[in-house]
Design a protein around this motif. Structure first.
Motif, PDB file in Angstrom:
ATOM      1  N   ASN A  64       5.033  -5.309  -1.535  1.00 18.61           N
ATOM      2  CA  ASN A  64       4.319  -4.960  -0.339  1.00 18.61           C
ATOM      3  C   ASN A  64       2.890  -5.826  -0.161  1.00 18.61           C
ATOM      4  O   ASN A  64       2.696  -6.393  -1.424  1.00 18.61           O
ATOM      5  N   GLU A  65       2.252  -5.478   0.875  1.00 17.23           N
ATOM      6  CA  GLU A  65       1.332  -6.534   1.183  1.00 17.23           C
ATOM      7  C   GLU A  65       0.038  -5.652   1.711  1.00 17.23           C
ATOM      8  O   GLU A  65      -0.571  -5.562   2.670  1.00 17.23           O
ATOM      9  N   CYS A  66      -0.411  -4.616   0.601  1.00 12.17           N
ATOM     10  CA  CYS A  66      -1.384  -3.744   1.001  1.00 12.17           C
ATOM     11  C   CYS A  66      -2.779  -4.778   0.876  1.00 12.17           C
ATOM     12  O   CYS A  66      -3.035  -4.964  -0.575  1.00 12.17           O
ATOM     13  N   ARG A  67      -3.550  -4.776   1.706  1.00 16.40           N
ATOM     14  CA  ARG A  67      -4.658  -5.886   1.555  1.00 16.40           C
ATOM     15  C   ARG A  67      -5.622  -5.348   0.622  1.00 16.40           C
ATOM     16  O   ARG A  67      -6.478  -6.381   0.010  1.00 16.40           O
ATOM     17  N   TYR A  68      -5.846  -3.982   0.368  1.00 17.28           N
ATOM     18  CA  TYR A  68      -6.956  -3.430  -0.751  1.00 17.28           C
ATOM     19  C   TYR A  68      -6.422  -3.659  -2.051  1.00 17.28           C
ATOM     20  O   TYR A  68      -7.356  -3.425  -2.894  1.00 17.28           O
ATOM     21  N   CYS A  69      -5.298  -3.789  -2.340  1.00 17.41           N
ATOM     22  CA  CYS A  69      -4.539  -3.933  -3.785  1.00 17.41           C
ATOM     23  C   CYS A  69      -4.310  -5.008  -4.498  1.00 17.41           C
ATOM     24  O   CYS A  69      -3.802  -5.947  -3.967  1.00 17.41           O
ATOM     25  N   GLY A  83       3.850  -0.346  -9.063  1.00 17.99           N
ATOM     26  CA  GLY A  83       3.945  -1.069  -7.780  1.00 17.99           C
ATOM     27  C   GLY A  83       5.709  -0.986  -7.400  1.00 17.99           C
ATOM     28  O   GLY A  83       6.349  -0.273  -7.798  1.00 17.99           O
ATOM     29  N   GLU A  84       5.579  -1.656  -6.147  1.00 14.11           N
ATOM     30  CA  GLU A  84       7.060  -1.299  -5.551  1.00 14.11           C
ATOM     31  C   GLU A  84       8.114  -2.496  -5.620  1.00 14.11           C
ATOM     32  O   GLU A  84       8.445  -2.925  -4.869  1.00 14.11           O
ATOM     33  N   SER A  85       8.383  -2.985  -7.107  1.00 16.14           N
ATOM     34  CA  SER A  85       9.225  -3.857  -7.276  1.00 16.14           C
ATOM     35  C   SER A  85       9.631  -3.649  -8.639  1.00 16.14           C
ATOM     36  O   SER A  85       8.891  -3.592  -9.600  1.00 16.14           O
ATOM     37  N   TYR A  86      11.060  -3.494  -8.719  1.00 19.14           N
ATOM     38  CA  TYR A  86      11.258  -3.056 -10.205  1.00 19.14           C
ATOM     39  C   TYR A  86      12.158  -4.231 -10.647  1.00 19.14           C
ATOM     40  O   TYR A  86      12.803  -4.739  -9.787  1.00 19.14           O
ATOM     41  N   THR A  95      -5.319   1.121  11.835  1.00 16.22           N
ATOM     42  CA  THR A  95      -5.901   0.662  10.696  1.00 16.22           C
ATOM     43  C   THR A  95      -4.649   0.593   9.698  1.00 16.22           C
ATOM     44  O   THR A  95      -4.810  -0.547   9.080  1.00 16.22           O
ATOM     45  N   TYR A  96      -3.873   1.434   9.729  1.00 18.96           N
ATOM     46  CA  TYR A  96      -2.797   1.378   8.850  1.00 18.96           C
ATOM     47  C   TYR A  96      -2.083   0.096   9.024  1.00 18.96           C
ATOM     48  O   TYR A  96      -1.624  -0.804   7.975  1.00 18.96           O
ATOM     49  N   GLU A  97      -1.760  -0.259  10.200  1.00 14.40           N
ATOM     50  CA  GLU A  97      -1.120  -1.601  10.770  1.00 14.40           C
ATOM     51  C   GLU A  97      -1.813  -2.711   9.984  1.00 14.40           C
ATOM     52  O   GLU A  97      -1.397  -3.967   9.525  1.00 14.40           O
ATOM     53  N   GLN A  98      -3.272  -2.802  10.315  1.00 14.63           N
ATOM     54  CA  GLN A  98      -3.827  -3.913   9.767  1.00 14.63           C
ATOM     55  C   GLN A  98      -3.970  -3.995   8.235  1.00 14.63           C
ATOM     56  O   GLN A  98      -4.329  -5.124   7.908  1.00 14.63           O
ATOM     57  N   MET A  99      -3.842  -3.004   7.726  1.00 17.19           N
ATOM     58  CA  MET A  99      -4.081  -3.027   6.087  1.00 17.19           C
ATOM     59  C   MET A  99      -2.642  -3.224   5.393  1.00 17.19           C
ATOM     60  O   MET A  99      -2.771  -3.565   4.214  1.00 17.19           O
ATOM     61  N   LEU A 137       0.568  -5.360   5.755  1.00 16.73           N
ATOM     62  CA  LEU A 137       1.155  -6.473   6.279  1.00 16.73           C
ATOM     63  C   LEU A 137       2.407  -6.661   6.147  1.00 16.73           C
ATOM     64  O   LEU A 137       3.183  -7.129   7.154  1.00 16.73           O
ATOM     65  N   ALA A 138       3.005  -6.299   5.182  1.00 16.66           N
ATOM     66  CA  ALA A 138       4.580  -6.581   4.986  1.00 16.66           C
ATOM     67  C   ALA A 138       5.050  -5.643   4.112  1.00 16.66           C
ATOM     68  O   ALA A 138       4.452  -4.925   3.125  1.00 16.66           O
ATOM     69  N   GLY A 139       6.497  -5.688   3.780  1.00  9.99           N
ATOM     70  CA  GLY A 139       7.158  -4.776   2.890  1.00  9.99           C
ATOM     71  C   GLY A 139       7.457  -3.284   3.240  1.00  9.99           C
ATOM     72  O   GLY A 139       6.749  -2.924   4.503  1.00  9.99           O
ATOM     73  N   PRO A 140       8.276  -2.617   2.729  1.00 10.21           N
ATOM     74  CA  PRO A 140       8.743  -1.267   3.235  1.00 10.21           C
ATOM     75  C   PRO A 140       7.454  -0.478   3.674  1.00 10.21           C
ATOM     76  O   PRO A 140       7.408   0.404   4.432  1.00 10.21           O
ATOM     77  N   LYS A 141       6.404  -0.596   2.747  1.00  4.61           N
ATOM     78  CA  LYS A 141       5.248   0.417   2.899  1.00  4.61           C
ATOM     79  C   LYS A 141       4.423  -0.073   4.341  1.00  4.61           C
ATOM     80  O   LYS A 141       3.692   0.932   4.749  1.00  4.61           O
TER      81      LYS A 141
END
Ligand code: SAM
Ligand code: SF4
Length: 469
Positions: A93-98, A137-140, A203-207, A209-213
């Motif tokens: 995923n691409e959670c910008r804060y993480c 994280g979301e990748s196994y 805000t969710y969509e801005q934060m 950016l990609a991946g299932p989340k």
């Protein structure tokens, strides 16, 4: 992906309108709400909007006093302790804060082997913990998929070390489909946690950016799928700092009510993480809607008044000073001696932060946290009894609502901290702890129960373990 299993519908316009409508409330309106909150029946949205809109420091003091009274009435002076165990920091995923987000090159990636997971567990047990929160994280690892998580759970439960073992494992992993939640439940997990991060869709969509989340609807429907799969205890949360905290608190109330209406039971816990700096994340360094310390205390107090029976969890993201102020306002569970990088417990002698998700505010050892809580008049609890005795979901709430859960929590806190003092504590902590146990036992009102607790304390001194109600 987001077809089917709809989560709650968060109507942003309605939430903003409620906040506007109740702006600048009169002291009488606030006091009337606080008087009702003290009756332990919770608050409705309008009440919560009024409290969130109140900006009078004198009334804030009254909000804090009411929250403290509610917390003590329901939970007594116990504080449940746990440690997180990060098994992988790889993520798609691409959670910008993480720091774990896929494109971040600033951290080293690692997924732990079964042996490494067992080693981390051993260290956590040897410090004195009985509860773990598994985080990933979301990748196994390729070819394993979610089996990696299921096997990790089996590994953790299988570790026996000195005089301890993990007795409850909670899990914070990515949103799943119903079938995978069924398998997770079959692994005997305690609470399944997942944070919405922000309920504000733009805000969710801005934060994300990609991946299932990045699919808001998929993410917000997760708890509906988990509960459909039979997971009774779910934990929700917001990452505070992304959007107006007042909006998030009201939206979280909608989420809780939605689950209660649909499944007959609201969330077991609410987590209140605030954004912390994370390597390679500009958003984490400069959050779009930072929550000041005072507002953070306010939101915890208001949550406690609004949902008196829901556990509220505070992590080591916060420093010791803020944590101390939060306990009395409604926090019922805290993490201690945490590492947020896979392998972090075993590696702690070498580099505290390599590959971490975010920076920690509280670096104290479990023994220091236990001693500090005891000195403040709280009983640290390592209790895991409810889940093991089947007091979960609705059954738990049925006990909690008439105020009966304290009857279990208090004695179980005493017995589990006694075990901790016997097996792990430093001599100084043991001294404060024995005194605190003596004082707390004297306050047990039912004489039969008080005598039984005293008998069990002697049994623990004689080497018996895992005694609980
Ligand atoms: N990967 C799963 C997910 O995102 O839901 C579960 C684990 S994730 C590692 C756990 C939580 O850490 C996230 O839900 C998020 O709220 C929080 N988090 C991420 N970055 C953070 C930061 N910079 N500061 C504080 N908390 C953060
Ligand atoms: Fe991955 Fe979770 Fe971090 Fe998002 S918050 S990047 S899903 S680990």
């Amino acid at each position: 992906m987001s077809t089917g299993w709809k989560g709650p519908r968060i109507d942003a316009g309605q939430i903003h309108a409620a906040l506007d409508r109740h702006a600048d409330p009169t002291p009488a309106a606030v006091r009337e709400i606080l008087a009702r909150a003290r009756e332990l029946k919770g608050l409705d949205d309008a009440d919560v909007a009024v409290l969130l809109s109140c900006e009078d420091p004198d009334l804030d003091r009254e909000i804090f006093a009411a929250a403290s009274a509610v917390k003590t009435a329901i939970y007594g002076n116990r504080l449940v302790l746990f440690a997180p165990l990060y098994i992988t920091n790889k993520c798609r995923n691409e959670c910008r804060y993480c720091a774990f987000r896929a494109s971040n090159k600033a951290i080293a990636r690692r997924d732990l082997t079964r042996e490494e997971i067992a080693r981390e567990t051993e260290i956590i047990i040897d410090e004195g913990h009985k509860r773990i929160l598994l985080v990933a994280g979301e990748s196994y690892p390729s070819g394993q998929g979610l089996d990696y998580v299921y096997e990790a759970i089996e590994t953790i439960y299988g570790v026996k070390s000195r005089n301890g073992e993990i007795r409850r494992l909670n899990v914070n992993v990515a949103a799943l489909d119903v079938e995978h939640y069924r398998r997770l439940k079959a692994c005997d997990i305690g609470t399944y946690q997942l944070f919405q991060e922000t309920y504000h869709r733009p805000t969710y969509e801005q934060m994300h950016l990609a991946g299932p989340k990045s699919d808001y609807d998929w993410h917000i429907g997760a708890m509906d799928r988990a509960m459909t799969a039979g997971i009774d205890d779910v934990g929700i949360g917001v990452l505070f700092g992304l959007y107006d905290y007042r909006f998030e608190v009201l939206a979280m109330m909608h989420h809780a009510r939605h689950l209660e209406e649909r499944f007959g039971c609201g969330p077991h816990t609410i987590s209140v993480p605030r954004i912390e700096p994370a390597e390679g994340s500009a958003v984490a360094l400069h959050p779009p809607a930072p929550v000041r310390d005072h507002d953070f205390l306010r939101l915890i107090a208001i949550l406690r008044l609004a949902v008196p029976y829901t556990g509220i969890i505070l992590s080591t993201r916060e420093n010791a000073n803020i944590r101390r102020q939060c306990y009395d306002l409604g926090i019922s569970q805290i993490s201690a001696s945490s590492r947020t990088n896979p392998g972090g417990y075993a590696d702690s002698q070498t580099d505290l932060h390599a590959g971490s998700q975010f920076s920690l505010g509280d670096h104290r050892s479990l023994d220091e946290v236990v001693a500090d809580c005891l000195e403040m008049g709280f009983i640290p609890s390592f209790c895991t009894a409810c889940y093991r005795r089947g007091r979960t979901g609705r059954d738990f709430m049925d006990l909690a609502k008439p105020g009966l859960i304290k009857e279990y929590c208090q004695p179980n806190a005493i017995l589990t901290v006694k075990e901790y003092l016997e097996d792990y504590a430093s001599p100084e902590t043991r001294e404060v702890g024995e005194q605190a146990i003596e004082d707390t036992v004297q306050k047990i009102e039912r004489i039969g129960l008080r005598c039984d607790v005293c008998d069990r304390l002697v049994k623990i001194e004689d080497g018996e373990r895992d005694l609980h109600y």
